[in-house]
Design a protein around this motif. Structure first.
Motif, PDB file in Angstrom:
ATOM      1  N   PHE A  92     -12.511  -8.675  -1.980  1.00 65.80           N
ATOM      2  CA  PHE A  92     -11.549  -7.933  -3.190  1.00 65.80           C
ATOM      3  C   PHE A  92     -10.422  -6.996  -1.793  1.00 65.80           C
ATOM      4  CE2 PHE A  92     -11.459  -3.632  -5.494  1.00 65.80           C
ATOM      5  CZ  PHE A  92     -10.852  -4.540  -7.028  1.00 65.80           C
ATOM      6  N   GLY A  93     -11.569  -6.935  -1.004  1.00 66.55           N
ATOM      7  CA  GLY A  93     -10.496  -6.375  -0.195  1.00 66.55           C
ATOM      8  C   GLY A  93      -8.735  -6.077   0.129  1.00 66.55           C
ATOM      9  N   SER A  94      -9.290  -8.024   0.657  1.00 64.17           N
ATOM     10  CA  SER A  94      -7.749  -8.454   1.364  1.00 64.17           C
ATOM     11  C   SER A  94      -7.232  -8.755   0.265  1.00 64.17           C
ATOM     12  CB  SER A  94      -8.316  -9.677   2.065  1.00 64.17           C
ATOM     13  OG  SER A  94      -9.737  -9.357   2.524  1.00 64.17           O
ATOM     14  N   GLY A  95      -7.534  -8.909  -1.069  1.00 69.18           N
ATOM     15  CA  GLY A  95      -6.499  -8.919  -2.282  1.00 69.18           C
ATOM     16  C   GLY A  95      -5.628  -7.339  -2.302  1.00 69.18           C
ATOM     17  N   ILE A  96      -6.237  -6.340  -2.244  1.00 68.97           N
ATOM     18  CA  ILE A  96      -5.956  -5.479  -2.241  1.00 68.97           C
ATOM     19  C   ILE A  96      -4.494  -4.550  -1.857  1.00 68.97           C
ATOM     20  CG2 ILE A  96      -5.859  -2.831  -2.866  1.00 68.97           C
ATOM     21  CD1 ILE A  96      -8.675  -3.222  -4.182  1.00 68.97           C
ATOM     22  N   VAL A  97      -5.439  -5.033   0.099  1.00 67.13           N
ATOM     23  CA  VAL A  97      -4.450  -5.337   1.047  1.00 67.13           C
ATOM     24  C   VAL A  97      -2.910  -5.996   0.656  1.00 67.13           C
ATOM     25  CG1 VAL A  97      -4.204  -5.188   3.654  1.00 67.13           C
ATOM     26  CG2 VAL A  97      -6.351  -4.397   2.704  1.00 67.13           C
ATOM     27  N   PHE A  98      -3.691  -6.815   0.335  1.00 71.00           N
ATOM     28  CA  PHE A  98      -2.038  -7.881  -0.003  1.00 71.00           C
ATOM     29  C   PHE A  98      -1.672  -7.684  -1.164  1.00 71.00           C
ATOM     30  CE2 PHE A  98       0.172 -11.457  -2.089  1.00 71.00           C
ATOM     31  CZ  PHE A  98       0.893 -12.290  -1.314  1.00 71.00           C
ATOM     32  N   ILE A  99      -1.650  -7.041  -2.601  1.00 76.03           N
ATOM     33  CA  ILE A  99      -0.757  -6.684  -3.496  1.00 76.03           C
ATOM     34  C   ILE A  99       0.026  -5.661  -2.820  1.00 76.03           C
ATOM     35  CG2 ILE A  99      -1.173  -5.434  -5.478  1.00 76.03           C
ATOM     36  CD1 ILE A  99      -3.455  -7.460  -6.397  1.00 76.03           C
ATOM     37  N   LEU A 100      -0.685  -4.603  -2.299  1.00 80.94           N
ATOM     38  CA  LEU A 100      -0.546  -3.173  -1.553  1.00 80.94           C
ATOM     39  C   LEU A 100       1.256  -3.547  -0.979  1.00 80.94           C
ATOM     40  CD1 LEU A 100      -2.807  -0.441  -1.918  1.00 80.94           C
ATOM     41  CD2 LEU A 100      -1.304  -0.728  -3.641  1.00 80.94           C
ATOM     42  N   THR A 101       0.605  -4.434   0.296  1.00 85.66           N
ATOM     43  CA  THR A 101       1.086  -4.134   1.075  1.00 85.66           C
ATOM     44  C   THR A 101       2.920  -5.176   0.843  1.00 85.66           C
ATOM     45  OG1 THR A 101       0.138  -6.113   2.479  1.00 85.66           O
ATOM     46  CG2 THR A 101      -0.610  -3.558   2.968  1.00 85.66           C
ATOM     47  N   GLN A 102       2.043  -6.610   0.302  1.00 83.75           N
ATOM     48  CA  GLN A 102       3.452  -7.651   0.222  1.00 83.75           C
ATOM     49  C   GLN A 102       4.149  -7.087  -1.140  1.00 83.75           C
ATOM     50  OE1 GLN A 102       3.810 -10.318   2.096  1.00 83.75           O
ATOM     51  NE2 GLN A 102       2.541  -8.770   3.444  1.00 83.75           N
ATOM     52  N   ILE A 103       3.290  -6.878  -2.435  1.00 82.42           N
ATOM     53  CA  ILE A 103       4.528  -6.984  -3.440  1.00 82.42           C
ATOM     54  C   ILE A 103       4.484  -5.763  -3.960  1.00 82.42           C
ATOM     55  CG2 ILE A 103       3.496  -7.069  -6.334  1.00 82.42           C
ATOM     56  CD1 ILE A 103       1.828  -9.726  -5.679  1.00 82.42           C
ATOM     57  N   VAL A 104       3.951  -4.688  -3.967  1.00 81.73           N
ATOM     58  CA  VAL A 104       4.235  -3.638  -4.000  1.00 81.73           C
ATOM     59  C   VAL A 104       5.076  -2.511  -3.154  1.00 81.73           C
ATOM     60  CG1 VAL A 104       3.778  -0.895  -4.641  1.00 81.73           C
ATOM     61  CG2 VAL A 104       2.141  -2.440  -5.649  1.00 81.73           C
ATOM     62  N   GLY A 105       4.489  -2.688  -1.229  1.00 82.43           N
ATOM     63  CA  GLY A 105       5.417  -2.441  -1.040  1.00 82.43           C
ATOM     64  C   GLY A 105       7.021  -2.831  -0.363  1.00 82.43           C
ATOM     65  N   ARG A 106       6.772  -3.972  -0.527  1.00 81.78           N
ATOM     66  CA  ARG A 106       8.346  -4.948  -0.635  1.00 81.78           C
ATOM     67  C   ARG A 106       9.060  -4.559  -1.384  1.00 81.78           C
ATOM     68  NH1 ARG A 106       7.674 -11.335   1.749  1.00 81.78           N
ATOM     69  NH2 ARG A 106       7.146 -10.858   3.429  1.00 81.78           N
ATOM     70  N   GLY A 107       8.484  -4.106  -2.851  1.00 79.92           N
ATOM     71  CA  GLY A 107       9.362  -3.839  -4.075  1.00 79.92           C
ATOM     72  C   GLY A 107       9.442  -2.500  -3.675  1.00 79.92           C
ATOM     73  N   LEU A 108       8.768  -1.345  -3.759  1.00 81.04           N
ATOM     74  CA  LEU A 108       9.380  -0.662  -2.896  1.00 81.04           C
ATOM     75  C   LEU A 108      10.746  -0.572  -1.437  1.00 81.04           C
ATOM     76  CD1 LEU A 108       6.106   1.584  -3.294  1.00 81.04           C
ATOM     77  CD2 LEU A 108       8.127   2.335  -4.652  1.00 81.04           C
ATOM     78  N   GLY A 109       9.842  -1.186  -1.132  1.00 81.46           N
ATOM     79  CA  GLY A 109      10.900  -1.245  -0.095  1.00 81.46           C
ATOM     80  C   GLY A 109      12.660  -1.351  -0.215  1.00 81.46           C
ATOM     81  N   LEU A 110      12.357  -2.710  -1.350  1.00 80.77           N
ATOM     82  CA  LEU A 110      13.707  -3.553  -2.073  1.00 80.77           C
ATOM     83  C   LEU A 110      14.747  -2.032  -2.889  1.00 80.77           C
ATOM     84  CD1 LEU A 110      13.162  -6.771  -2.708  1.00 80.77           C
ATOM     85  CD2 LEU A 110      13.979  -6.107  -0.958  1.00 80.77           C
TER      86      LEU A 110
END
Length: 583
Positions: free
Chosen positions: A538-556
């Protein structure tokens, strides 16, 4: 030297020296300390009782002049010697003291003292002096050439030469000092959980001390004495292997030990460790924490002495090894009662609200509670008694330790220290239950930091919570984990450690809340790995969502904003300048 047994009475105010000398003398054959007392008054009572039963029972009195330093105590000591000489003219008196003043020694000789020996004299030499004085001779340390006795064989073969005597005295004194330091270093090395760096430093110190001891023996020993060292151990006098100090630790244990020698070595090591600070460095409150250091140490010494007496009684009664488990609770209860009587005084009273209350009788009324909460739960008592009395192997931490091994002695010493501390807690508990806030008790026993009523009540509340947690949580957990918690004495104070021991029978008997605790522990052990795996996924999933999806979206989004701000064309800039001009 006479073949009759040497029976002596020792008088000294220093509890460390008293107990240390008593323990050291127990290993000497044909020698018995009839009593070891603190005051002249008690000594006179014992002498009177002994004179009624058997006038020849006691053949030597060993004493110190008060504390050895105070002029008043020295004068009182001389007066006491005059009184002894008047009452018991045929009783030999030996002054075993730290004093060195020639005038005082001459005064002691004039009032009838038969000999003088300084504290710190090597034990073999001290025993020889005791026998010499008891046989009617005289010995004065500052006049060693004039020992008035035909038994000159008590001295070393070269004692007729002044230089040989001086050399031998220097050698014995140096070895005594080295042995004392060596005992302290060895005791520190036996402390469980010692850091690797500290252990390495102490081990180096021990090697240096052993080397220094060997060097002194080679430099300050004559050729004749060096030849005598080649004689087998069996041909040496029985007391030669003993240490030279009254409280020093034996460095080696012979493969053929008598029970008395084994006990003497163990108790000597315990006396050495009791000189460490006794501050509680654990996070577990102990009843004895409320006492001042001097009272705490006095209580522990007394318990050690009572254990020694109890072991002697068990040997005399010829108890069998299979009876120890049956008598276990009775032995601990009798030990607790004897300590309370001697520590507080059998006839001591205290006045509370116009009533004179006998302290001992009041404290002994709490026997059932103390035995249930403390005494019956002291671990490995039978194993310790069996080890000392019958020299059985110690089975601790899933390991069987041979009797004469250093590991067995170290484990037995830990059990003994825990026994002392727990019995001391049992002695103090009824005092806190009945007389905790009595001013006379506070002034006589308590430490300065725990003397106010508020601090006393806070301390008692901490103890109450300790027993609640112990009964319902900590003890079931220890049973489930098959271990015992022991309190031990280390250089920095009282610490705690744990040892493995089978506790399946206790585990079967658990019920109610303690049983629920063990079930929760078992459930936790069963589900913990799965829960950890689930949490990890579960922690790995949260980290993936925050870094790969939310993080990249905010970066774009941020990058687009920055690019939009920085992409204004030159035409637009000129248009803005023209529009801003006044028309």
């Amino acid at each position: 030297m006479s073949d009759r047994p040497l029976k002596l009475l020792l008088i000294d105010q220093d509890p460390i020296f008293r107990l240390g000398l008593q323990v050291a003398l127990e290993a000497i054959p044909n020698l018995e300390a009839i009593a070891v007392v603190e005051t002249d008054t008690i000594a006179l009572q014992i002498l009177a009782e002994t004179a009624k039963k058997d006038p020849n029972q006691l053949n030597l009195l060993v004493l110190e002049f008060g504390n050895g330093r105070s002029t008043t105590s020295q004068q009182l000591g001389l007066q006491f010697c005059r009184q002894l000489r008047a009452l018991y003219p045929n009783l030999p008196i030996l002054l075993l003291s730290s004093i060195q003043e020639q005038g005082l020694l001459l005064a002691a000789k004039s009032v009838g003292v038969n000999g003088y020996c300084p504290k710190g004299t090597p034990l073999p030499e001290l025993v020889a002096v005791m026998q010499e004085v008891a046989d009617g001779g005289s010995y004065w340390f500052q006049d060693r050439e004039a020992i008035i006795t035909p038994n000159s064989s008590l001295l070393t073969p070269n004692s007729s030469l002044p230089f040989s005597k001086l050399r031998n005295n220097l050698r014995l004194s140096g070895i005594a000092n080295i042995d004392a330091t060596l005992a302290a270093v060895t005791a520190q090395l036996q402390v469980p959980g010692l850091p690797i760096l500290d252990r390495a430093i102490l081990a180096g110190q021990r090697r240096e001390l052993l080397a220094a001891r060997w060097l002194i023996n080679r430099l300050l020993v004559s050729s004749q004495e060096r030849q005598e060292e080649q004689i087998p151990v069996a041909e040496e006098p029985p007391f030669t292997p003993s240490l030279s100090s009254t409280i020093q630790q034996r460095q080696a244990v012979s493969p053929l030990l008598s029970p008395g020698t084994l006990q003497s070595a163990l108790f000597t090591s315990c006396v050495t460790k009791l000189q460490f600070p006794l501050r509680n460095v654990t996070d577990i409150p102990l009843e004895i924490d409320i006492f001042r250091d001097d009272k705490k140490r006095e209580l522990l010494y007394l318990i050690l002495q009572k254990i020694a007496e109890q072991l002697d009684e068990l040997r005399t009664s010829q108890i069998e090894i299979n009876q120890l488990h049956e008598l276990r609770n009775t032995l601990i209860r009798d030990l607790w009662q004897a300590v309370i009587i001697d520590f507080f005084g059998k006839f001591s009273r205290i006045k509370i609200v116009n009533q004179n209350i006998e302290i001992v009788n009041l404290l002994l009324q709490n026997q059932e509670v103390v035995q249930r909460d403390i005494l019956n739960k002291i671990p490995l008592v039978c194993e310790f008694y069996s080890y000392v009395l019958f020299q059985t192997e110690l089975n601790i931490d899933n390991t069987s330790y041979p009797v004469v091994s250093a590991e067995a002695k170290s484990q037995a010493l830990m059990i003994l220290e825990n026994l002392l501390i727990q019995v001391a807690n049992g002695v103090v508990q009824p005092l806190l239950n009945y007389l905790a806030d009595v001013e006379e008790i506070k002034q006589n026993f308590y430490g300065q930091q725990l003397i106010s009523t508020r601090e006393v009540e806070r301390f008692r509340n901490d103890l109450s919570w300790k027993y609640r947690f112990k009964n319902y949580i900590n003890e079931p957990k220890e049973v489930f984990e098959s271990r015992y918690e022991l309190f031990v004495i280390v250089p920095r104070g009282i610490a705690n450690t744990s040892v493995y021991a089978p506790r399946n029978q206790e585990l079967v008997k658990l019920s109610n809340i303690p049983l629920v605790v063990t079930l929760l522990l078992e459930f936790s052990d069963a589900i913990a790995p799965r829960l950890k795996s689930l949490v990890a996924i579960f922690g790995s999933g949260i980290v993936f969502i925050l870094t790969q999806i939310v993080g990249r979206g905010l970066g774009l989004i941020g990058r687009g904003i920055l690019q939009g701000i920085g992409s204004v064309s030159p035409v637009e800039k000129n248009f803005r300048r023209n529009s801003d001009r006044p028309k």
